[in-house]
Scaffold this active site. Structure first.
Site, PDB file in Angstrom:
ATOM      1  N   ASP A   8     -18.023 -60.498  63.788  1.00  0.00           N
ATOM      2  CA  ASP A   8     -17.503 -59.315  64.485  1.00  0.00           C
ATOM      3  C   ASP A   8     -18.625 -58.768  65.384  1.00  0.00           C
ATOM      4  O   ASP A   8     -19.663 -59.420  65.573  1.00  0.00           O
ATOM      5  CB  ASP A   8     -16.950 -58.285  63.489  1.00  0.00           C
ATOM      6  N   HIS A   9     -18.426 -57.559  65.915  1.00  0.00           N
ATOM      7  CA  HIS A   9     -19.435 -56.977  66.816  1.00  0.00           C
ATOM      8  C   HIS A   9     -20.776 -56.747  66.111  1.00  0.00           C
ATOM      9  O   HIS A   9     -21.832 -56.886  66.713  1.00  0.00           O
ATOM     10  CB  HIS A   9     -18.913 -55.652  67.387  1.00  0.00           C
ATOM     11  N   CYS A  63     -20.935 -60.337  59.597  1.00  0.00           N
ATOM     12  CA  CYS A  63     -20.499 -58.984  59.963  1.00  0.00           C
ATOM     13  C   CYS A  63     -21.669 -58.060  59.634  1.00  0.00           C
ATOM     14  O   CYS A  63     -22.782 -58.542  59.434  1.00  0.00           O
ATOM     15  CB  CYS A  63     -19.197 -58.593  59.257  1.00  0.00           C
ATOM     16  N   GLY A  64     -21.451 -56.756  59.597  1.00  0.00           N
ATOM     17  CA  GLY A  64     -22.575 -55.844  59.384  1.00  0.00           C
ATOM     18  C   GLY A  64     -23.267 -56.085  58.055  1.00  0.00           C
ATOM     19  O   GLY A  64     -24.485 -56.256  57.976  1.00  0.00           O
ATOM     20  N   THR A  65     -22.486 -56.106  56.994  1.00  0.00           N
ATOM     21  CA  THR A  65     -23.038 -56.300  55.644  1.00  0.00           C
ATOM     22  C   THR A  65     -22.884 -57.729  55.150  1.00  0.00           C
ATOM     23  O   THR A  65     -23.507 -58.101  54.147  1.00  0.00           O
ATOM     24  CB  THR A  65     -22.289 -55.408  54.641  1.00  0.00           C
ATOM     25  N   GLY A  68     -17.537 -57.988  54.327  1.00  0.00           N
ATOM     26  CA  GLY A  68     -16.171 -58.032  54.866  1.00  0.00           C
ATOM     27  C   GLY A  68     -15.724 -59.456  55.155  1.00  0.00           C
ATOM     28  O   GLY A  68     -14.631 -59.875  54.763  1.00  0.00           O
ATOM     29  N   HIS A  96     -25.922 -74.519  43.578  1.00  0.00           N
ATOM     30  CA  HIS A  96     -25.178 -74.107  42.377  1.00  0.00           C
ATOM     31  C   HIS A  96     -23.700 -73.807  42.653  1.00  0.00           C
ATOM     32  O   HIS A  96     -22.872 -73.999  41.771  1.00  0.00           O
ATOM     33  CB  HIS A  96     -25.822 -72.860  41.754  1.00  0.00           C
ATOM     34  N   ARG A 130     -23.533 -79.243  35.435  1.00  0.00           N
ATOM     35  CA  ARG A 130     -22.978 -78.034  34.800  1.00  0.00           C
ATOM     36  C   ARG A 130     -22.330 -77.096  35.828  1.00  0.00           C
ATOM     37  O   ARG A 130     -21.419 -76.329  35.508  1.00  0.00           O
ATOM     38  CB  ARG A 130     -24.065 -77.307  34.002  1.00  0.00           C
ATOM     39  N   HIS A 131     -22.812 -77.176  37.078  1.00  0.00           N
ATOM     40  CA  HIS A 131     -22.247 -76.306  38.118  1.00  0.00           C
ATOM     41  C   HIS A 131     -20.845 -76.751  38.513  1.00  0.00           C
ATOM     42  O   HIS A 131     -20.007 -75.929  38.877  1.00  0.00           O
ATOM     43  CB  HIS A 131     -23.177 -76.274  39.330  1.00  0.00           C
ATOM     44  N   ARG A 134     -18.567 -75.222  36.007  1.00  0.00           N
ATOM     45  CA  ARG A 134     -18.380 -73.782  36.255  1.00  0.00           C
ATOM     46  C   ARG A 134     -17.449 -73.538  37.443  1.00  0.00           C
ATOM     47  O   ARG A 134     -16.611 -72.636  37.409  1.00  0.00           O
ATOM     48  CB  ARG A 134     -19.739 -73.118  36.471  1.00  0.00           C
TER      49      ARG A 134
END
Ligand code: RB5
Length: 144
Positions: A8-9, A63-65, A68, A96, A130-131, A134
């Site tokens: 995104d922006h 995105c910003g964080t 999202g 993993h 093992r991964h 899981r």
């Protein structure tokens, strides 16, 4: 290997830097946008990617964080998206979690750290063992 990118922006500037850097590294890059810094909605770009992305390739969503795009991507069965903000977390997302999509927080990660994370993501193989067991337990039992 083709590398798909979308943002995104809030991820636009980092996406542009990564497109340039990956191209210089010799990767084939598919840049799905956004193509301007104008405000836009992150789910649209994830949906655009999901419609085109072959699961055996690698994608980067920003995105910003990073949250999202990661939440949206994980609604798709062929996307396994992992949020990372440094090299080691990105490496473990492959080793993993066998993630095929790396989500980055464009507003919270320096470009050099993002490059290191992307490099680790692209160069690390899934460890299996093992991964694998899981991963087979991720879907809610009532959906299996
Ligand atoms: C946009 O302001 C921001 O909310 C978005 O980029 C993302 O961080 C959402 O999770």
């Amino acid at each position: 290997m083709r590398v798909w990118l979308a943002s995104d922006h809030a991820g636009f500037a980092l996406k542009q830097a990564l497109v340039e850097w990956l191209t210089a590294q010799g990767y084939e890059v598919e840049d799905l946008g956004t193509y301007t810094p104008d405000s836009t909605d992150y789910p649209l770009w994830v949906h655009k990617l999901a419609e085109r992305f072959p699961a055996e390739e690698r994608a980067i969503l920003i995105c910003g964080t990073g949250n999202g795009v990661c939440i949206t991507a994980n609604r798709y069965p062929h996307l396994r998206a992992a949020l990372a903000w440094n090299r080691e977390i990105a490496r473990l997302a492959r080793a993993h979690n066998d993630a095929n999509v790396l989500c980055l927080p464009g507003r919270f990660i320096p470009t050099e750290e993002a490059q290191a994370a992307v490099q680790a993501f692209l160069e690390t193989a899934f460890e299996g063992g093992r991964h694998e067991r899981r991963l087979s337990q991720i879907n809610p039992p009532h959906l299996c």
